[in-house]
Design a protein around this motif. Structure first.
Motif, PDB file in Angstrom:
ATOM      1  N   ALA A  64       0.831  -1.206   0.000  1.00 19.79           N
ATOM      2  CA  ALA A  64       0.000   0.000   0.000  1.00 19.79           C
ATOM      3  C   ALA A  64       0.861   1.249   0.000  1.00 19.79           C
ATOM      4  CB  ALA A  64      -0.931  -0.009   1.213  1.00 19.79           C
ATOM      5  N   GLU A  69      -0.680   6.187  -0.882  1.00 19.19           N
ATOM      6  CA  GLU A  69      -1.735   6.042   0.114  1.00 19.19           C
ATOM      7  C   GLU A  69      -2.904   6.945  -0.240  1.00 19.19           C
ATOM      8  OE1 GLU A  69       0.143   5.117   4.356  1.00 19.19           O
ATOM      9  OE2 GLU A  69       1.015   6.918   3.475  1.00 19.19           O
ATOM     10  N   ASP A 106      -8.466   2.935   3.774  1.00 14.86           N
ATOM     11  CA  ASP A 106      -8.127   1.771   2.961  1.00 14.86           C
ATOM     12  C   ASP A 106      -8.807   1.928   1.601  1.00 14.86           C
ATOM     13  OD1 ASP A 106      -7.781  -0.741   1.800  1.00 14.86           O
ATOM     14  OD2 ASP A 106      -8.036  -1.808   3.693  1.00 14.86           O
ATOM     15  N   ALA A 107      -8.011   2.004   0.543  1.00 11.49           N
ATOM     16  CA  ALA A 107      -8.566   2.208  -0.801  1.00 11.49           C
ATOM     17  C   ALA A 107      -9.518   1.094  -1.202  1.00 11.49           C
ATOM     18  CB  ALA A 107      -7.432   2.318  -1.819  1.00 11.49           C
ATOM     19  N   ARG A 108      -9.395  -0.066  -0.565  1.00 12.35           N
ATOM     20  CA  ARG A 108     -10.280  -1.178  -0.910  1.00 12.35           C
ATOM     21  C   ARG A 108     -11.738  -0.856  -0.592  1.00 12.35           C
ATOM     22  NH1 ARG A 108      -6.909  -5.984   1.948  1.00 12.35           N
ATOM     23  NH2 ARG A 108      -6.955  -4.392   3.587  1.00 12.35           N
ATOM     24  N   LEU A 183      -2.188   1.752  -6.786  1.00 13.88           N
ATOM     25  CA  LEU A 183      -2.818   1.405  -5.512  1.00 13.88           C
ATOM     26  C   LEU A 183      -4.184   0.766  -5.732  1.00 13.88           C
ATOM     27  CD1 LEU A 183      -2.875   1.773  -2.343  1.00 13.88           C
ATOM     28  CD2 LEU A 183      -4.003   3.954  -2.780  1.00 13.88           C
ATOM     29  N   VAL A 184      -4.916   1.264  -6.707  1.00 16.52           N
ATOM     30  CA  VAL A 184      -6.266   0.771  -6.976  1.00 16.52           C
ATOM     31  C   VAL A 184      -6.225  -0.579  -7.681  1.00 16.52           C
ATOM     32  CG1 VAL A 184      -8.403   1.268  -8.220  1.00 16.52           C
ATOM     33  CG2 VAL A 184      -7.211   3.095  -6.998  1.00 16.52           C
ATOM     34  N   LYS A 186      -3.992  -2.851  -7.285  1.00  9.30           N
ATOM     35  CA  LYS A 186      -3.687  -3.821  -6.233  1.00  9.30           C
ATOM     36  C   LYS A 186      -4.926  -4.108  -5.396  1.00  9.30           C
ATOM     37  CE  LYS A 186      -1.163  -6.272  -3.390  1.00  9.30           C
ATOM     38  NZ  LYS A 186      -0.667  -7.621  -3.764  1.00  9.30           N
ATOM     39  N   ALA A 187      -5.678  -3.060  -5.064  1.00 17.56           N
ATOM     40  CA  ALA A 187      -6.901  -3.237  -4.273  1.00 17.56           C
ATOM     41  C   ALA A 187      -7.927  -4.063  -5.040  1.00 17.56           C
ATOM     42  CB  ALA A 187      -7.483  -1.871  -3.905  1.00 17.56           C
ATOM     43  N   GLU A 190      -7.406  -7.690  -4.894  1.00 16.12           N
ATOM     44  CA  GLU A 190      -7.669  -8.285  -3.583  1.00 16.12           C
ATOM     45  C   GLU A 190      -9.156  -8.432  -3.277  1.00 16.12           C
ATOM     46  OE1 GLU A 190      -5.568  -5.900  -0.782  1.00 16.12           O
ATOM     47  OE2 GLU A 190      -3.587  -6.612  -1.407  1.00 16.12           O
ATOM     48  N   VAL A 191     -10.020  -7.676  -3.961  1.00 10.10           N
ATOM     49  CA  VAL A 191     -11.453  -7.735  -3.656  1.00 10.10           C
ATOM     50  C   VAL A 191     -12.268  -8.385  -4.774  1.00 10.10           C
ATOM     51  CG1 VAL A 191     -11.243  -5.641  -2.271  1.00 10.10           C
ATOM     52  CG2 VAL A 191     -12.033  -5.465  -4.640  1.00 10.10           C
TER      53      VAL A 191
END
Length: 302
Positions: A64, A69, A106-108, A183-184, A186-187, A190-191
């Motif tokens: 992250a 961030e 948390d960007a997620r 960053l997005v 990667k998020a 993960e989701v």
């Protein structure tokens, strides 16, 4: 870190020599020193909100931090009194200043909300298509809401007196910019479920299982006794206000002395779990929050 802020806006015409000034105090983490502000829908309310994406590294090797961030800007206003702020290190006083806070998020949460609120058909989409379709859909929703709130504009549109600019694509451009951030990406991985495409790219689809796994991890840490002990002014007070037993709640909000066994009970664990779930829900679309409460088997207050 606390910093004075002042923003000036140029006068609308050359004839006007006055400028409108907004002064205030900004509280921000050390890593939120620079970057780009984006206007994005808030994960729970959908209201356009300022977010700062900062590339500043904080010395951590986490993915992250390496990808930057995300910080959410909140403004605290007092409708009754003007507030003044004194900076002792600068020997300066900010009069009638608004307090603003940049808090790490948390960007997620933002990614989950965008996918859940817009792309509910369960289809896989490329990264580019995902955020382009979200930007188009949410722009359309905001436009409809604006028209409904302005009777004169609604009447003008119904008479055919106003139309979109010819050949101009109407979308929420900051959402597309947001989707291009490392960053997005990667998020999103993960989701969402990820599918490899023949052209070497990847397609994504929101995964409820992945989302709940991430939320469970957050909930487990947030609902632990040690977390409440470390936050007496916020979590501790919330716990005390909602404690319904006649017994003293303080043993469940203080760490045991060395050599003593930790005090805990079923009622305390359930209350901490509910408070933690409610905090997590502040960054989820309401229907998803209800589903998550059901996943945790926690009753939703009416």
């Amino acid at each position: 870190m606390t910093s004075p802020i002042a923003q000036a806006k140029d006068a609308p015409t050359a004839a006007e020599i006055t400028q409108s000034m907004r002064t205030g105090v900004l509280i921000h983490p050390e890593t939120a020193q620079d970057g780009r502000f984006l206007i994005l829908p808030h994960p729970r309310t959908g209201v356009p909100t300022y977010y700062l994406h900062s590339d500043s590294a904080s010395g951590s090797s986490s993915s992250a931090t390496l990808n930057g961030e995300l910080f959410e800007l909140s403004s605290l206003k007092d409708g009754k009194y003007d507030r003044c702020w004194m900076f002792s290190d600068l020997n300066q006083v900010i009069s009638s200043g608004q307090l603003e806070i940049l808090a790490r998020i948390d960007a997620r949460f933002v990614v989950i909300s965008l996918l859940y609120s817009t792309l509910a058909d369960g289809k896989f989409r490329s990264l580019e298509d995902t955020f382009e379709q979200i930007a188009l859909a949410l722009y359309g929703r905001r436009k409809e809401e604006m028209v409904e709130c302005i009777p004169a504009l609604k009447a003008k549109l119904s008479e055919g007196g106003a139309s979109e600019a010819h050949g101009v694509q109407q979308d929420w451009s900051d959402i597309i910019t947001f989707g291009n951030l490392a960053l997005v990406k990667k998020a999103l991985e993960e989701v969402a479920d990820v599918q490899d495409l023949p052209n070497g790219e990847q397609a994504y689809r929101l995964s409820t299982a992945k989302v709940f796994s991430i939320l469970d991890s957050k909930h487990q840490r947030l609902s632990s006794k040690s977390t409440f002990v470390a936050s007496p002014n916020m979590l501790g007070r919330n716990f005390e206000r909602r404690w319904q037993s006649d017994s003293d709640p303080s043993p469940y909000l203080t760490a045991a002395a060395e050599g003593e066994q930790e005090s805990d009970c079923k009622e305390a664990k359930e209350l901490r779990a509910k408070i933690a779930a409610e905090i997590i829900a502040t960054n989820l679309p309401p229907p998803l929050a209800v589903d998550y409460f059901g996943h945790l088997e926690i009753a939703v207050d009416n």
